[in-house]
Enzyme design. Structure first.
Site, PDB file in Angstrom:
ATOM      1  N   HIS A   1       0.846  -1.200   0.000  1.00 25.98           N
ATOM      2  CA  HIS A   1       0.000   0.000   0.000  1.00 25.98           C
ATOM      3  C   HIS A   1       0.877   1.243   0.000  1.00 25.98           C
ATOM      4  O   HIS A   1       2.078   1.164   0.265  1.00 25.98           O
ATOM      5  CB  HIS A   1      -0.896   0.003   1.241  1.00 25.98           C
ATOM      6  CG  HIS A   1      -0.121  -0.319   2.498  1.00 25.98           C
ATOM      7  ND1 HIS A   1      -0.020  -1.586   2.994  1.00 25.98           N
ATOM      8  CD2 HIS A   1       0.612   0.451   3.335  1.00 25.98           C
ATOM      9  CE1 HIS A   1       0.730  -1.587   4.083  1.00 25.98           C
ATOM     10  NE2 HIS A   1       1.133  -0.359   4.316  1.00 25.98           N
TER      11      HIS A   1
ATOM     12  N   ASP B   1       7.239  -5.451   4.029  1.00 28.09           N
ATOM     13  CA  ASP B   1       6.091  -5.228   4.912  1.00 28.09           C
ATOM     14  C   ASP B   1       4.819  -5.879   4.356  1.00 28.09           C
ATOM     15  O   ASP B   1       4.563  -5.819   3.150  1.00 28.09           O
ATOM     16  CB  ASP B   1       5.890  -3.705   5.009  1.00 28.09           C
ATOM     17  CG  ASP B   1       4.763  -3.305   5.933  1.00 28.09           C
ATOM     18  OD1 ASP B   1       4.944  -3.436   7.151  1.00 28.09           O
ATOM     19  OD2 ASP B   1       3.708  -2.862   5.431  1.00 28.09           O
TER      20      ASP B   1
ATOM     21  N   TYR C   1      -0.811  -9.824   1.663  1.00 27.67           N
ATOM     22  CA  TYR C   1      -2.063  -9.193   1.235  1.00 27.67           C
ATOM     23  C   TYR C   1      -2.033  -8.612  -0.181  1.00 27.67           C
ATOM     24  O   TYR C   1      -2.882  -7.789  -0.522  1.00 27.67           O
ATOM     25  CB  TYR C   1      -2.414  -8.051   2.210  1.00 27.67           C
ATOM     26  CG  TYR C   1      -2.174  -8.407   3.661  1.00 27.67           C
ATOM     27  CD1 TYR C   1      -2.829  -9.480   4.246  1.00 27.67           C
ATOM     28  CD2 TYR C   1      -1.277  -7.671   4.441  1.00 27.67           C
ATOM     29  CE1 TYR C   1      -2.601  -9.812   5.573  1.00 27.67           C
ATOM     30  CE2 TYR C   1      -1.050  -7.988   5.771  1.00 27.67           C
ATOM     31  CZ  TYR C   1      -1.713  -9.064   6.335  1.00 27.67           C
ATOM     32  OH  TYR C   1      -1.487  -9.386   7.642  1.00 27.67           O
TER      33      TYR C   1
ATOM     34  N   GLU D   1       7.646 -10.009   6.357  1.00 32.70           N
ATOM     35  CA  GLU D   1       6.770  -9.776   7.499  1.00 32.70           C
ATOM     36  C   GLU D   1       5.414 -10.371   7.150  1.00 32.70           C
ATOM     37  O   GLU D   1       4.616  -9.762   6.429  1.00 32.70           O
ATOM     38  CB  GLU D   1       6.619  -8.267   7.775  1.00 32.70           C
ATOM     39  CG  GLU D   1       5.959  -8.018   9.117  1.00 32.70           C
ATOM     40  CD  GLU D   1       4.688  -7.185   9.080  1.00 32.70           C
ATOM     41  OE1 GLU D   1       4.090  -6.995  10.144  1.00 32.70           O
ATOM     42  OE2 GLU D   1       4.273  -6.728   7.993  1.00 32.70           O
TER      43      GLU D   1
HETATM   44  C1  NOJ Z   1       3.312  -3.786   9.516  1.00 34.03           C
HETATM   45  C2  NOJ Z   1       4.126  -2.735  10.187  1.00 34.03           C
HETATM   46  O1  NOJ Z   1       5.030  -3.347  11.080  1.00 34.03           O
HETATM   47  C3  NOJ Z   1       3.173  -1.792  10.886  1.00 34.03           C
HETATM   48  O2  NOJ Z   1       3.859  -0.888  11.700  1.00 34.03           O
HETATM   49  C4  NOJ Z   1       2.328  -1.109   9.857  1.00 34.03           C
HETATM   50  O3  NOJ Z   1       1.372  -0.300  10.493  1.00 34.03           O
HETATM   51  C5  NOJ Z   1       1.623  -2.114   8.946  1.00 34.03           C
HETATM   52  N1  NOJ Z   1       2.478  -3.176   8.504  1.00 34.03           N
HETATM   53  C6  NOJ Z   1       1.091  -1.442   7.722  1.00 34.03           C
HETATM   54  O4  NOJ Z   1       2.159  -1.069   6.883  1.00 34.03           O
END
Ligand code: NOJ
Length: 531
Positions: free
Chosen positions: A103, A200, A204, A242
């Protein structure tokens, strides 16, 4: 096969905004972080992950990118960033940055162009709907703030899809142009000399009707393309996923060794806290028995805390409730499905618990990462919004603003409560005390990094004697490399426990803990060298 660098490294998560403010504007910056690289190096870590440093309205603290190739002006310039990377490399530290590909910010020119003109090529960079009813089986992640994954945009006259805040429209990975854009972003930062990315929110990327829109095969296909691009152009770099998922859903993120090099092991993390609180090793044993083998050349990434809430998404609802009661008794300590507190605060600032938990986590298989501030036992501020209570300025000394900044007002206040205030908890105060959090962190990391068995050895639970088998309070496992074997023993309770049969009180303990009367002390941790 020789271990790759990221399989043997220890990582440090750095929040540039919090570290050191060189300009006096109240925000940490890259030039300030350069001043403090020797501190990071002194811990015995090998690689720094820096949280998003890109131009952003900071509605999600930089995870809402408005320009992928610009440094946020609060943090400095591109030259400053480059100087930081060079200075880290001069000290033998690698640097990875955050790749936020799912995003962007609604302030990004792509979204602005898309919403204003249906015929703009950027329209198809996003996921639109006339009704906002599609993909109804998809969970909401930011439960405290969002009620839907769709938000209606007046200018566009349509709903757009977002898995996080409504100010973070998801990119449309069914559009090859988006992938091409991300390759350009990767190339831009890799060519500046970084060593890889922490990617990150990767589960999704793609949406499909009738699914929960997570971990889809099409998403893995995109991620494999990213890996191919990296392998072809930057073969020594690391890609870290992640993906907050169960172990069997995580396994595909390694692919056949052709997707991510490293994946965060989310499910093990809350279970370490659970085991320590309950005095029962069972949750750790269960989740590791449930963790499948991973392809050669890959590794798990283990952690105790990070910049987000301590997520309880990967535990059963009744465990989550119990964890909240135990670790987050006040409502403000809870957030979404997690707990917004720092490590030392979660452990009642009890150094025995802190040492035990750290020694446990640093001897499990995986590449460990520690979160800035936890090396000195920093506290949190639950009165700050969102996850900011665990992102306060680093505490360097007992002068104004903890030596972080000369500004009148810092981006968020320095912690100054009675227990965790910067007057007591700071790097300078801990520097010369061998029993400080700081020096214990250095000791644990350096001891670990000297042992091949702990860096990459095979892992096995052991039952040493009948007592230990019955006794849920004692966790024992071995790590074995070609050169050595280490027996790791932990007492998860505040009671003394019998020394397991077969463990000699005279065995050499890398952690140099004393054993009195053949008993394990409360919260004891030992790394015994096996003959
Ligand atoms: C995971 C990140 O660690 C977090 O801090 C963030 O708000 C969300 N992804 C959205 O990018």
């Amino acid at each position: 096969m020789a271990a790759r660098w990221y399989q043997e490294a220890v990582f440090y998560e750095l929040y540039v905004r919090a570290f050191r403010d060189s300009s006096g504007d109240g925000n940490g910056d890259f030039l300030g972080a350069i001043e403090k690289l020797d501190h990071i190096k002194s811990l015995g870590v090998d690689c720094i992950w820096i949280m998003p440093h890109y131009a952003s309205p900071l509605k999600d603290d930089g995870y809402d990118i408005a320009d992928y190739t610009a440094v946020h002006p609060n943090y400095g310039t591109l030259e400053d960033f480059k100087a930081f990377v060079d200075a880290a490399h001069e000290r033998g530290l690698r640097v990875v940055t955050d790749l936020v590909m799912n995003h962007i910010s609604d302030q990004h020119p792509w979204f602005q162009a898309a919403r204003q003109n249906k015929n703009s090529p950027y329209r198809d960079y996003f996921v639109w709907s006339n009704t906002g009813t599609e993909y109804a089986d998809t969970r909401i992640i930011f439960l405290d703030d969002e009620t839907s994954n769709w938000t209606y945009d007046e200018v566009a006259g349509q709903y757009f899809w977002h898995r996080f805040y409504s100010s973070q429209p998801d990119l449309n990975y069914d559009n090859p142009a988006v992938i091409a854009e991300i390759f350009a972003v990767i190339r831009f930062w890799m060519d500046l000399g970084i060593d890889g990315f922490r990617a990150d929110a990767v589960p999704y990327l793609i949406e499909r009707e009738g699914t929960n829109c997570e971990n889809l095969p099409e998403t893995h296909e995109i991620l494999k393309q990213v890996r191919r691009f990296m392998d072809e152009n930057y073969p020594d770099a690391v890609l870290i996923a992640e993906a907050n998922q169960w172990p069997h859903d995580l396994l595909p993120y390694f692919g056949d060794g052709d997707e991510f090099h490293v994946c965060f092991h989310f499910p093990i993390m809350p279970r370490l806290y659970q085991a320590l609180k309950a005095g029962d090793k069972t949750p750790i044993i269960d989740i590791l028995n449930d963790t499948p083998p991973i392809p050669p050349g890959t590794n798990w990434m283990t952690f105790l805390r990070n910049h987000d809430e301590l997520t309880l998404e990967m535990v059963a609802p009744e465990v989550r409730q119990w964890m909240w009661e135990q670790y987050a008794p006040e409502p403000r300590m809870r957030q979404n499905l997690g707990i917004r507190r720092r490590l030392a605060a979660l452990l009642d600032n009890d150094k025995r618990k802190w040492f035990c938990l750290n020694a446990m986590f640093l001897s499990l298989p995986g590449t460990p990462i520690i979160y800035y501030g936890d090396e000195i036992g920093m506290g949190d501020n639950i009165w700050l919004p969102d996850r900011h209570g665990c992102r306060t300025p680093m505490q360097w000394n007992d002068t104004k603003n903890a030596g972080f900044s000369t500004a009148v007002k810092t981006y968020y206040p320095v912690i100054d409560d009675e227990l965790f205030g910067y007057q007591q908890v700071n790097v300078a105060a801990q520097e010369n005390n061998p029993d400080s959090y700081l020096n214990l962190t250095r000791f644990l990391l350096k001891t670990r990094q000297h042992q091949s068995a702990l860096r990459h050895g095979a892992f096995e639970f052991v039952d040493v004697g009948n007592d230990a088998k019955k006794n849920k309070a004692i966790l024992i496992f071995t790590r074995k490399s070609e050169e050595q074997a280490i027996l790791c023993v932990f007492n998860l309770t505040d009671q003394v426990q019998p020394l397991p049969t077969g463990v000699s009180p005279k065995a050499f303990d890398l952690l140099k803990q004393t054993i009195i009367n053949n008993q394990l002390a409360p919260f004891a941790a030992h790394w015994f060298i096996l003959e």
